[in-house]
Design an enzyme around this catalytic site. Structure first.
Site, PDB file in Angstrom:
ATOM      1  N   SER A  32       0.823  -1.210   0.000  1.00  0.00           N
ATOM      2  CA  SER A  32       0.000   0.000   0.000  1.00  0.00           C
ATOM      3  C   SER A  32       0.855   1.256   0.000  1.00  0.00           C
ATOM      4  O   SER A  32       2.065   1.223   0.266  1.00  0.00           O
ATOM      5  CB  SER A  32      -0.934   0.028   1.217  1.00  0.00           C
ATOM      6  OG  SER A  32      -0.311   0.648   2.329  1.00  0.00           O
ATOM      7  N   ILE A  33       0.188   2.366  -0.251  1.00  0.00           N
ATOM      8  CA  ILE A  33       0.834   3.675  -0.281  1.00  0.00           C
ATOM      9  C   ILE A  33       1.426   4.053   1.075  1.00  0.00           C
ATOM     10  O   ILE A  33       2.375   4.839   1.160  1.00  0.00           O
ATOM     11  CB  ILE A  33      -0.192   4.736  -0.727  1.00  0.00           C
ATOM     12  CG1 ILE A  33       0.502   6.048  -1.073  1.00  0.00           C
ATOM     13  CG2 ILE A  33      -1.280   4.940   0.340  1.00  0.00           C
ATOM     14  CD1 ILE A  33      -0.404   7.039  -1.780  1.00  0.00           C
ATOM     15  N   LYS A  34       0.902   3.473   2.159  1.00  0.00           N
ATOM     16  CA  LYS A  34       1.337   3.864   3.494  1.00  0.00           C
ATOM     17  C   LYS A  34       2.735   3.349   3.847  1.00  0.00           C
ATOM     18  O   LYS A  34       3.286   3.744   4.881  1.00  0.00           O
ATOM     19  CB  LYS A  34       0.309   3.411   4.527  1.00  0.00           C
ATOM     20  CG  LYS A  34      -1.037   4.124   4.384  1.00  0.00           C
ATOM     21  CD  LYS A  34      -0.882   5.637   4.454  1.00  0.00           C
ATOM     22  CE  LYS A  34      -2.208   6.378   4.344  1.00  0.00           C
ATOM     23  NZ  LYS A  34      -3.065   6.235   5.498  1.00  0.00           N
ATOM     24  N   ASP A  35       3.312   2.515   3.002  1.00  0.00           N
ATOM     25  CA  ASP A  35       4.727   2.167   3.197  1.00  0.00           C
ATOM     26  C   ASP A  35       5.592   3.414   3.104  1.00  0.00           C
ATOM     27  O   ASP A  35       6.575   3.569   3.829  1.00  0.00           O
ATOM     28  CB  ASP A  35       5.193   1.160   2.134  1.00  0.00           C
ATOM     29  CG  ASP A  35       4.582  -0.208   2.303  1.00  0.00           C
ATOM     30  OD1 ASP A  35       3.816  -0.421   3.271  1.00  0.00           O
ATOM     31  OD2 ASP A  35       4.856  -1.074   1.454  1.00  0.00           O
ATOM     32  N   GLY A  92       5.186   5.221   6.479  1.00  0.00           N
ATOM     33  CA  GLY A  92       5.898   4.564   7.564  1.00  0.00           C
ATOM     34  C   GLY A  92       7.391   4.805   7.491  1.00  0.00           C
ATOM     35  O   GLY A  92       8.049   5.092   8.503  1.00  0.00           O
TER      36      GLY A  92
END
Length: 301
Positions: free
Chosen positions: A37-40, A43
């Site tokens: 996902s884009i949230k890598d 993070g």
């Protein structure tokens, strides 16, 4: 190349079945990040920035409230730097994401659905104070939008230099804010996508089935001057588009991607020509327990 290097530089593809010769819709496929996902991207940036500021070190513990994708990204990066990870997630979000976070070593704790994400945030903050952990605080962390300024935004400009519209969902609002701040400098129209039940367009907050986007209060770093329009998309339209993407493009996208596609198609109806880039944050495989490909019993209709 190492596995950790697979964060960023995701493909941009033409959605052939949703485009015409004059009006083209492109999708930025963020499911090709390491954690899916884009949230890598988020993070990685948040942890590395905290470490660079001396706020976080190897052996420390981070804690965050998240529906799942941010938790997955944080868990991957935390593992890389030998940091412990505690996640608070409201009940009813997909079990696949919870299982992935646990597989990555995160300590996942569920909070009542009735308390929403705000309740999860309160518990995460309380944990940080009690255990001297680092509270990531994605919803109020000014580094959130900065995670996308030199990554996602620049990648899109490099891949589609003649972009006219940028379309992205808003959860924490970071993806939109950071990328839109760059697009604004290139005279690109910035369009926010939110589900019914989110409050950005003035609606009342209530539960919705589209995951990963939608807010209960206005994010502190979401700059209203960057927003050219807000598209409010129903769960029905979002999930219908998930099935259509699978059938017509062979793309297995999540419900927030289906909502974003609907917003792009709504824009396309009002213009004769142009290039629309829409962000697809993740894939449908982590929502199978939510019946994502057969929402409402209307599979492939």
């Amino acid at each position: 190349m190492k596995a950790f290097d697979l964060i960023g530089n995701t493909p941009l593809v033409l959605l052939e079945q949703f485009s015409t010769e004059a009006m083209k819709i492109y999708a930025k496929l963020e499911m090709y990040n390491l954690g899916g996902s884009i949230k890598d991207r988020l993070g990685k940036h948040l942890i590395e920035h905290a470490m660079s500021q001396g706020e976080l070190s190897t052996g420390d513990t981070i804690v965050e409230a998240t529906a799942g994708n941010t938790g997955i990204g944080l868990a991957i990066v935390a593992n890389h730097y030998h940091i412990n990870c505690v996640i608070y997630a409201p009940e009813h979000f997909s079990e696949e994401k919870m299982s992935i976070m646990r597989a990555l070593g995160a300590d996942v704790r569920r909070t009542p659905r009735s308390e929403g994400m705000i309740g999860a945030q309160q518990q995460a903050k309380a944990y940080a104070e009690k255990h001297q952990a680092y509270y990531v605080n994605q919803f109020n962390n000014d580094e959130n939008p900065r995670a996308y300024v030199h990554t996602l935004a620049q990648e899109i400009l490099d891949q589609c230099p003649d972009i006219n519209y940028f379309v992205a969902g808003a959860g924490s609002g970071g993806t939109f804010s950071g990328t839109a701040s760059v697009m604004h400098q290139h005279n690109v129209k910035n369009i926010i996508v939110e589900p019914e039940g989110s409050i950005l367009a003035g609606g009342e907050a209530h539960a919705h089935d589209t995951e990963g986007i939608g807010v209960e209060k206005w994010p502190s770093f979401l700059d209203r001057s960057l927003i050219d329009d807000i598209k409010v998309i129903s769960d029905q339209d979002a999930f219908h588009n998930v099935s259509q993407l699978a059938l017509k493009e062979g793309l297995l996208a999540g419900s927030s991607s289906g909502a974003a596609l609907q917003a792009a198609m709504d824009i396309a109806e009002d213009i004769d020509e142009g290039h629309i880039v829409v962000v697809f944050p993740d894939s449908s495989d982590r929502y199978m327990s939510k019946n994502i490909l057969n929402y409402g019993g209307n599979n492939n209709e």
